[in-house]
Design a protein around this motif. Structure first.
Motif, PDB file in Angstrom:
ATOM      1  N   SER A 134      -2.602  -5.501  -3.876  1.00  0.00           N
ATOM      2  CA  SER A 134      -2.946  -5.399  -2.375  1.00  0.00           C
ATOM      3  C   SER A 134      -4.037  -6.394  -2.106  1.00  0.00           C
ATOM      4  O   SER A 134      -4.017  -7.147  -1.258  1.00  0.00           O
ATOM      5  N   ILE A 181       0.685  -1.359  -0.066  1.00  0.00           N
ATOM      6  CA  ILE A 181      -0.155   0.186   0.032  1.00  0.00           C
ATOM      7  C   ILE A 181       0.957   1.288   0.009  1.00  0.00           C
ATOM      8  O   ILE A 181       0.559   2.326  -0.987  1.00  0.00           O
ATOM      9  N   ASN A 205       0.759   3.820  -2.995  1.00  0.00           N
ATOM     10  CA  ASN A 205       0.536   5.415  -2.734  1.00  0.00           C
ATOM     11  C   ASN A 205       1.606   6.057  -3.089  1.00  0.00           C
ATOM     12  O   ASN A 205       1.285   7.338  -3.530  1.00  0.00           O
TER      13      ASN A 205
END
Length: 488
Positions: free
Chosen positions: A192, A30, A34
């Motif tokens: 993910s 993650i 991001n």
């Protein structure tokens, strides 16, 4: 003086380590996802800033410059022809607007902005800041040579086209960066989710397999009373629990063996003197040792009855201590199930008549003969009927039936009573040795062996035993026996 406690060493358990590993992997994915999306967003912001804040503003100003040049050229020519002062004012306003716009371009710096700097330098060289537009138009036209106006217009149009191409390229680049951000988000989300699913599967396997094995061992004990060790699958806390369960199983088996050995020893040690006492009482009751009066006979009869009860109790204890479905020695012979049904009901009838209870025997037609141990199987069936008689109220009815089940592959025996019923929380325990219902411990005599004996006998025949009961509506006990071979 108490010794100081030793500090506990910090140790991460294997179970906790697995959880940390899975969630760390998800967090790292993650984070990088991001970060990648943020990089794309930063690029999108930079491109948007150059396109919107710079290129579009320059495009708007360049269009105003062209308009100002056209206005100067038009008004200058009109004045030359018509000689009206209004065109002087229009020219002066356009000239002033052109000077403001060309000056404002100095604040924009980008690749290709040199053209505007050269245009501004040429304009300021030809018309310095000291030149007042109002004074300029007082002279005779042309106020700005036509060649100069054409040259400026060509420069502006060329720079404008280059700026438009830059805007188009920036738009395409902006679209590409947006597509990249969306793609990075989708890939990050997919990765993910994949890691989360794989991690969940990994955790479920590593957690639920040991738990399922423990549940199997516990249910085997609670439902069947069997103490079976479980597989130690992992080396974490669940593995330690499984190991502790196995140690408990070994300990309980040892205690069960000790209890069985004690019952066997006690029964053997008591049987000999009990036999002597019973024979002595019988000799006195039969007046072999001399005459006894009525009062003495009454007490001798009481002693004889109690001795018989103790003898039966010892026999039951010895029977249940040695009777296990794994070690029970059975003699299989051809047996008529219908005959077994009626013989068992006949044996239980005297006990039932004492309470004014009616026992009805029902059997379907064409029941085949089976290979079974009639003596032990009759004992199991008699235990169920005796239990029904014991717990049914006076004047009620009991039904003992025999029918076929499982497509004719099983014999199904059942006993239906009108007793108080068994609570659902106790139904899984009634077949355990020495178990008696909490509400009936002090009401009905017995030591809780009848159902356990019946269960061992039925399972030794390869069958199953179970019950159905509701409080206040009586109970129904069932057991099946496989039909191994028909006897002609």
């Amino acid at each position: 003086m108490r010794s100081p406690a030793r500090p506990r060493s910090f140790r991460i358990s294997a179970l906790r380590l697995r959880l940390i590993l899975v969630f760390t992997c998800i967090a790292v994915i993650i984070y990088f996802t991001n970060s990648n999306i943020f990089d794309y967003q930063r690029g999108i912001v930079n491109i948007s800033r150059e396109v919107v804040k710079v290129r579009f503003e320059v495009l708007s100003i360049s269009q105003e410059l062209v308009d100002s040049l056209l206005s100067m050229e038009e008004n200058q020519k009109k004045y030359e022809v018509l000689r009206e002062d209004t065109y002087r004012e229009y020219f002066a306003a356009a000239f002033k607007k052109y000077r403001q716009d060309i000056s404002s371009l100095q604040w924009f710096s980008y690749r290709g902005s040199e053209a505007w700097a050269k245009l501004r330098d040429d304009f300021e060289t030809s018309f310095p800041e000291t030149v007042d537009p109002a004074e300029l138009v007082k002279s005779q036209p042309p106020w700005v040579p036509q060649e100069k106006l054409n040259a400026w217009r060509e420069t502006i149009l060329a720079a404008k086209q280059e700026n438009e191409r830059a805007i188009e390229a920036g738009t395409r680049e902006l679209y590409a960066w947006s597509e990249g951000a969306v793609r990075a988000g989708r890939i990050g989300f997919a990765v993910s989710m994949a890691v989360a699913i794989l991690g969940s599967i990994y955790l479920s396997i590593s957690l639920f397999r040991p738990l399922r094995e423990l549940r199997r061992g516990i249910r085997a004990f609670t439902l069947d009373g069997k103490l079976t060790p479980v597989k130690v699958i992992s080396r974490d806390e669940l593995g330690e629990v499984a190991q502790a369960f196995n140690e408990m199983t070994v300990r309980l088996k040892e205690e069960e063996k000790m209890r069985t050995d004690f019952i066997d020893m006690l029964s053997h040690e008591i049987r000999t003197p009990l036999t002597s006492i019973r024979e002595s009482v019988n000799l006195m009751r039969e007046k072999v040792l001399g005459e006894v009066n009525e009062k003495q006979m009454r007490f001798l009869n009481i002693a004889g009855t109690e001795l018989e009860r103790i003898s039966r109790l010892l026999a039951r204890l010895m029977q249940v201590s040695s009777m296990s479905s794994r070690f029970l020695s059975l003699s299989f012979k051809p047996m008529d199930p219908v005959q077994l049904l009626h013989e068992t009901v006949d044996k239980a009838t005297p006990q039932a008549e004492a309470k004014k209870i009616t026992i009805t025997a029902r059997a379907v037609q064409d029941v085949p003969s089976v290979m079974a141990d009639a003596e032990h199987l009759g004992q199991a069936f008699l235990n169920l009927i005796g239990n029904a008689v014991k717990f049914s109220p006076p004047g009620s009815a009991i039904e003992a039936s025999l029918q076929l089940a499982d497509g004719g592959n099983q014999l199904l025996f059942s006993v239906v009573d009108s007793g108080p019923g068994i609570p659902e929380s106790e139904q899984s325990l009634v077949f355990n040795k020495y178990y008696r219902g909490e509400k009936l411990k002090n009401v009905v005599a017995g030591i809780g062996l009848g159902l356990s004996i019946a269960k061992n006998i039925v399972e030794a025949h390869g069958g199953k035993i179970w019950l159905s009961s509701k409080l206040g509506r009586g109970s129904t006990f069932f057991f099946t026996i496989p039909i191994t071979r028909e006897i002609e």
